[in-house]
Write an enzyme that holds these catalytic residues in place. Structure first.
Site, PDB file in Angstrom:
ATOM      1  N   GLU A  48       0.849  -1.202   0.000  1.00 24.21           N
ATOM      2  CA  GLU A  48       0.000   0.000   0.000  1.00 24.21           C
ATOM      3  C   GLU A  48       0.877   1.241   0.000  1.00 24.21           C
ATOM      4  OE1 GLU A  48      -2.592   2.547   3.246  1.00 24.21           O
ATOM      5  OE2 GLU A  48      -2.330   0.391   3.566  1.00 24.21           O
ATOM      6  N   LYS A 138      -9.520  -2.963   8.013  1.00 17.32           N
ATOM      7  CA  LYS A 138      -8.272  -2.419   8.547  1.00 17.32           C
ATOM      8  C   LYS A 138      -8.504  -1.971   9.989  1.00 17.32           C
ATOM      9  CE  LYS A 138      -5.339   1.678   7.823  1.00 17.32           C
ATOM     10  NZ  LYS A 138      -4.957   2.698   6.816  1.00 17.32           N
TER      11      LYS A 138
END
Length: 207
Positions: A48, A138
């Site tokens: 990411e 997340k």
């Protein structure tokens, strides 16, 4: 297959292969690519690149281009607006990540066919994300929430798959994985060669 099925399948496929996601913020394009290569050499499938501002887009672009050469997947993090989502989609991000549950981003990612990992920090967040069809979430900020928070939330939400993000290092990755996280997102541990053996030891029982 629905867009949320796409998200679940995508993250399950890549994070079951390696329960570590790389996250590299605030680096210039060349340094970002070098960190990505270190992560890929370690066995990381997903990286990411946070794009908290437009200044981070060149680094995302460089990482996406490098990923194509390595057969890997690079996504964009800190995707908090639809405008930012459109920008990272144009660059070629393979998935999106957000620090919170931004419903307009959730919906726009689904419309675009992009796997999305929304952030959660409360039971209400988790329930709302599940209602939107998301099971991969997340947990952020993980260090502040603590590993016990993961275990506690898995009681009422046993189908959720948490990716612990925020303050995860080679020293505490094993604690979060043992608490029930499906994966951890790390940055400095992948950037520091001296930390790699400890990180490998932390995640090896989970492979």
């Amino acid at each position: 297959m629905t867009a949320t099925d796409v998200s679940a399948g995508f993250f399950a496929r890549h994070l079951s292969a390696s329960p570590v996601m790389g996250i590299f913020r605030g680096q210039d394009p060349s340094a970002t690519v070098e960190l990505c290569r270190r992560a890929w050499d370690f066995g990381v499938e997903l990286v990411e690149i946070p794009v908290q501002s437009d200044a981070a887009l060149p680094s995302l672009r460089a990482a996406v281009e490098a990923a194509r050469d390595h057969g890997k997947q690079v996504g964009a993090g800190t995707v908090t607006t639809v405008r930012r989502l459109r920008a990272v989609q144009e660059i070629g991000a393979a998935f999106t990540v957000a620090p919170g549950l931004h419903r307009e981003v959730v919906d726009a990612s689904a419309d675009a066919g992009l796997p999305h990992l929304p952030g959660v920090a409360t039971a209400t967040d988790i329930a709302t994300a599940q209602a939107a069809g998301h099971t991969w979430l997340k947990a952020f900020p993980a260090q502040q929430l603590g590993a016990d928070w993961i275990t506690a939330q898995l009681g009422p939400f046993p189908d959720v798959r948490f990716v612990a993000t925020g303050g995860i290092s080679a020293d505490n990755a094993a604690e979060f994985l043992s608490a029930g996280c499906a994966a951890v997102a790390v940055g400095s541990a992948l950037a520091d060669p001296s930390a790699l053996p400890r990180l490998r030891e932390a995640v090896s029982p989970m492979r």
